[in-house]
Design an enzyme around this catalytic site. Structure first.
Site, short mmCIF file in Angstrom:
data_model
loop_
_atom_site.label_atom_id
_atom_site.label_comp_id
_atom_site.label_asym_id
_atom_site.label_seq_id
_atom_site.Cartn_x
_atom_site.Cartn_y
_atom_site.Cartn_z
N GLU A 102 7.57 63.28 -119.96
CA GLU A 102 8.48 62.72 -120.98
C GLU A 102 9.52 63.75 -121.41
O GLU A 102 9.85 63.89 -122.58
CB GLU A 102 7.70 62.12 -122.15
C1 LIG Z 1 0.67 63.47 -114.74
C2 LIG Z 1 2.09 63.03 -114.81
C3 LIG Z 1 2.40 61.79 -115.36
C4 LIG Z 1 3.71 61.35 -115.41
N1 LIG Z 1 3.99 60.09 -115.88
C5 LIG Z 1 5.25 59.59 -115.76
C6 LIG Z 1 5.50 58.23 -116.07
O1 LIG Z 1 4.62 57.46 -116.49
N2 LIG Z 1 6.76 57.75 -115.87
C7 LIG Z 1 7.78 58.54 -115.40
O2 LIG Z 1 8.90 58.05 -115.25
N3 LIG Z 1 7.56 59.85 -115.11
C8 LIG Z 1 6.31 60.39 -115.27
N4 LIG Z 1 6.07 61.70 -114.95
C9 LIG Z 1 7.16 62.52 -114.44
C10 LIG Z 1 7.61 63.60 -115.41
O3 LIG Z 1 8.28 63.02 -116.50
C11 LIG Z 1 8.47 64.60 -114.64
O4 LIG Z 1 7.57 65.33 -113.81
C12 LIG Z 1 9.24 65.53 -115.55
O5 LIG Z 1 10.25 64.82 -116.22
C13 LIG Z 1 9.88 66.68 -114.79
O6 LIG Z 1 10.55 66.24 -113.66
P1 LIG Z 1 10.28 66.96 -112.24
O7 LIG Z 1 8.81 67.00 -112.02
O8 LIG Z 1 11.11 66.27 -111.22
O9 LIG Z 1 10.77 68.45 -112.43
P2 LIG Z 1 12.26 68.98 -112.24
O10 LIG Z 1 13.22 68.10 -112.94
O11 LIG Z 1 12.48 69.24 -110.80
O12 LIG Z 1 12.19 70.37 -113.01
C14 LIG Z 1 11.57 71.53 -112.43
C15 LIG Z 1 11.70 72.67 -113.46
O13 LIG Z 1 13.10 72.93 -113.70
C16 LIG Z 1 13.34 72.86 -115.10
N5 LIG Z 1 14.70 72.32 -115.34
C17 LIG Z 1 15.25 71.21 -114.78
N6 LIG Z 1 16.48 71.01 -115.27
C18 LIG Z 1 16.71 72.02 -116.15
C19 LIG Z 1 17.80 72.38 -117.02
N7 LIG Z 1 18.91 71.64 -117.06
N8 LIG Z 1 17.67 73.48 -117.78
C20 LIG Z 1 16.54 74.23 -117.75
N9 LIG Z 1 15.48 73.94 -116.98
C21 LIG Z 1 15.56 72.85 -116.20
C22 LIG Z 1 12.27 71.93 -115.65
O14 LIG Z 1 12.05 72.14 -117.04
C23 LIG Z 1 11.07 72.33 -114.80
O15 LIG Z 1 10.48 73.48 -115.35
C24 LIG Z 1 4.76 62.18 -114.93
C25 LIG Z 1 4.45 63.44 -114.37
C26 LIG Z 1 3.15 63.85 -114.31
C27 LIG Z 1 2.85 65.19 -113.67
#
Ligand SMILES: Cc1cc2nc3c(=O)[nH]c(=O)nc-3n(C[C@H](O)[C@H](O)[C@H](O)COP(=O)(O)OP(=O)(O)OC[C@H]3O[C@@H](n4cnc5c(N)ncnc54)[C@H](O)[C@@H]3O)c2cc1C
Length: 379
Positions: free
Chosen positions: A363
Site C-alpha cells: 500500500e
Molecule cells: C505480500 C504482499 C501483498 C500485496 N498485496 C497487494 C494487493 O493486494 N494489491 C496490490 O495492488 N498490490 C499489492 N502488493 C504490492 C505492493 O503494493 C508493491 O509491492 C509495492 O507497492 C511496491 O512495489 P514494487 O514491489 O513493484 O517495488 P518497486 O516499485 O519496484 O520499488 C522498489 C524499491 O524502490 C523504491 N522506490 C520506488 N520508487 C521510488 C521513488 N520515487 N523514490 C524513492 N524510492 C523509490 C521503493 O520504495 C522500493 O524500496 C502486495 C505486495 C506484497 C509483497
C-alpha cells in the site's frame, strides 16, 4: 495484556469486546497451525462477516456497521494482534469496497454493495503489476472498448486474497498516461481470468498472494466504476483509507510483540534477577512501549480527521510511515528481549518480526509515503 482503549461509545466498547472474544476463541486456537502449514483458514471470514466486522466503517443503509473510522481501526488492531494475515485481508476487503461506495452509481451500489458489506462476497484490490508497483501510473494491463464493454488483456501482481476473493478491483489502461486508467469491479468467475500459484512469502502465510492473468476477458460496461480515465484517482482515494488500515495492523503486531516481550522479561532471570530489572533491558522495553503508544496516537489522529470530514491524506501517510517503522523496530527488539529463544519458531515474536516487514512495503512503500508527505509540504 488487553490495551486500555479510550473509545467514543458503549457500542464501540462492545465491538472491541466482541473482537477480543472472536480472537481468543476462533483465531488464536488455529493461527499457528495455518501459518506453519501455509493453509487458508476456511470459515474465518464467514465468522467475521456474521459478526459484522467486515464492513464497520461503511454506512448502515448499505449494510455496513456505521462506525467511525477510529473504531474500525482499533478493531483491526485487535485482530492483527492475534493474526496479522487475517487483519490484512480484512483491511484489503474494506479497501476493495471503497471504489464502489465512493464512486459507484446508485444502481451499481444496489446491485453489489450489500453482499460485499455483509461479507457474502470477499474483495481484493489489484493495482500492482509485475513492472509497475510504486509507479502505478505505469501500469500496462489493457482494457479495450468493445460493443457492450471491454476486453481485458494483461497481468496483475501481488493480489492479497488472490484466487480466493469473489470480486477484484481491477485498474486497467483505457487510454494514454495517468489519466488513461479506469477502474472495474471484476467477478472471480470471469471467463479469461486466471490466477498464478501463491507467492512463497516471508510471512502472512495463511492468506495467499497471487498474480492474475487476463486473457481476452470480457468485462461489461456496467462493471466500470467511475468514468473512463478516473481509475488512478479512485485507486489513490482508496489507498488513503487503506493505509490507515495497514497502520492499525502494524500497531497490533507491535503491541503483541511488546506484550510477549514484557511477559518473558518478567519471568526470565539472569545474573540473579529478572531481566526486566536490568536497566539496560528495562529501557529497551520502555522505548518499545513508547513507540507503540505514539504509533497508535498517530493513526487515531488521522482517523479522527477522516471521521470529521477533514483532509487526511498527508496524515494517513504519516501514520503508515510511523506505525510500520515502529512495528519493524518493536518486533525486532522483542526478538532481542527473548534472546536465543526469540529466534526460534517456538515463540511468536519470530513471526511478528517477519510479518512487520511487509507493512513497510505494501500500500505504498515507506519511501512512497515520504514522497506523499514531501509533496504536501511542498504545496
Ligand atoms: C505480500 C504482499 C501483498 C500485496 N498485496 C497487494 C494487493 O493486494 N494489491 C496490490 O495492488 N498490490 C499489492 N502488493 C504490492 C505492493 O503494493 C508493491 O509491492 C509495492 O507497492 C511496491 O512495489 P514494487 O514491489 O513493484 O517495488 P518497486 O516499485 O519496484 O520499488 C522498489 C524499491 O524502490 C523504491 N522506490 C520506488 N520508487 C521510488 C521513488 N520515487 N523514490 C524513492 N524510492 C523509490 C521503493 O520504495 C522500493 O524500496 C502486495 C505486495 C506484497 C509483497
Amino acid at each position: 495484556m488487553a490495551v486500555d482503549r479510550l473509545l467514543p461509545t458503549d457500542e464501540a466498547r462492545d465491538l472491541i469486546q466482541l473482537t477480543r472474544d472472536i480472537a481468543d476463541k476462533v483465531l488464536a486456537p488455529i493461527v499457528d497451525e495455518h501459518e506453519k502449514a501455509e493453509t487458508y483458514p476456511e470459515g474465518v471470514f464467514a465468522t467475521l462477516g456474521e459478526a459484522g466486522l467486515l464492513s464497520l466503517p461503511y454506512p448502515q443503509e448499505w449494510g455496513g456497521g456505521g462506525q467511525p473510522y477510529e473504531v474500525y481501526l482499533q478493531v483491526l488492531e485487535e485482530i492483527a494482534a492475534c493474526w496479522a494475515a487475517v487483519a490484512v485481508a480484512v483491511s484489503v476487503h474494506s479497501l476493495a469496497c471503497h471504489p464502489l461506495m465512493a464512486f459507484g452509481t446508485e444502481e451499481q451500489k444496489q446491485q453489489w454493495l450489500p453482499e460485499m458489506l455483509s461479507g457474502t462476497t470477499i474483495g481484493a484490490y489489484s493495482l500492482s503489476e509485475p513492472q509497475a508497483g510504486s509507479d502505478a501510473a505505469a501500469l500496462a494491463c489493457k482494457a479495450t472498448a468493445v460493443d457492450g464493454g471491454y476486453r481485458v488483456d494483461g497481468a496483475k501482481a501481488w493480489i492479497t486474497h488472490g484466487g480466493i476473493a469473489d470480486f477484484y478491483n481491477l485498474f486497467a489502461r483505457t487510454g494514454e498516461g495517468s489519466k488513461g486508467i479506469s477502474c472495474f469491479l471484476v467477478p472471480k468467475a470471469t471467463e479469461g481470468l486466471s490466477f498464478g500459484r501463491p507467492e512463497q512469502k516471508m510471512g502472512l502465510h495463511a492468506v495467499p498472494t497471487t498474480s492474475a492473468h487476463y486473457d481476452d476477458a470480457f468485462v461489461p460496461t456496467e462493471r466500470r466504476i467511475g468514468v473512463e480515465g478516473q481509475g488512478l484517482q479512485i485507486a489513490f482515494s482508496a489507498l488513503d483509507s487503506g493505509r490507515l488500515g495497514i497502520a492499525a495492523v502494524a500497531v497490533g503486531l507491535a503491541q503483541a510483540a511488546l506484550d510477549e516481550a514484557v511477559a518473558y522479561a518478567r519471568e526470565r532471570t539472569a545474573f540473579g534477577r529478572r531481566i526486566i530489572d536490568h536497566q539496560g533491558l528495562g529501557f529497551l522495553l520502555a522505548d518499545m512501549a513508547a513507540a507503540v503508544d505514539s504509533a497508535r496516537a498517530t493513526y487515531l489522529d488521522a482517523a479522527r480527521r477522516r471521521d470529521a470530514g477533514l483532509p487526511y491524506s498527508r496524515n494517513a501517510s504519516v501514520a503508515k510511515l510511523v506505525a510500520t517503522d515502529a512495528a519493524m523496530k518493536v518486533t525486532t527488539d522483542a526478538v532481542q528481549v527473548l534472546g536465543g529463544y526469540g529466534y526460534t519458531r517456538d515463540f511468536r515474536v519470530e513471526r511478528y518480526m517477519r510479518e512487520a516487514k511487509i507493512t513497510q512495503i505494501f500500500e505504498g512503500t515507506n519511501q512512497i509515503q515520504r514522497l506523499v508527505i514531501g509533496r504536501h509540504l511542498a504545496g
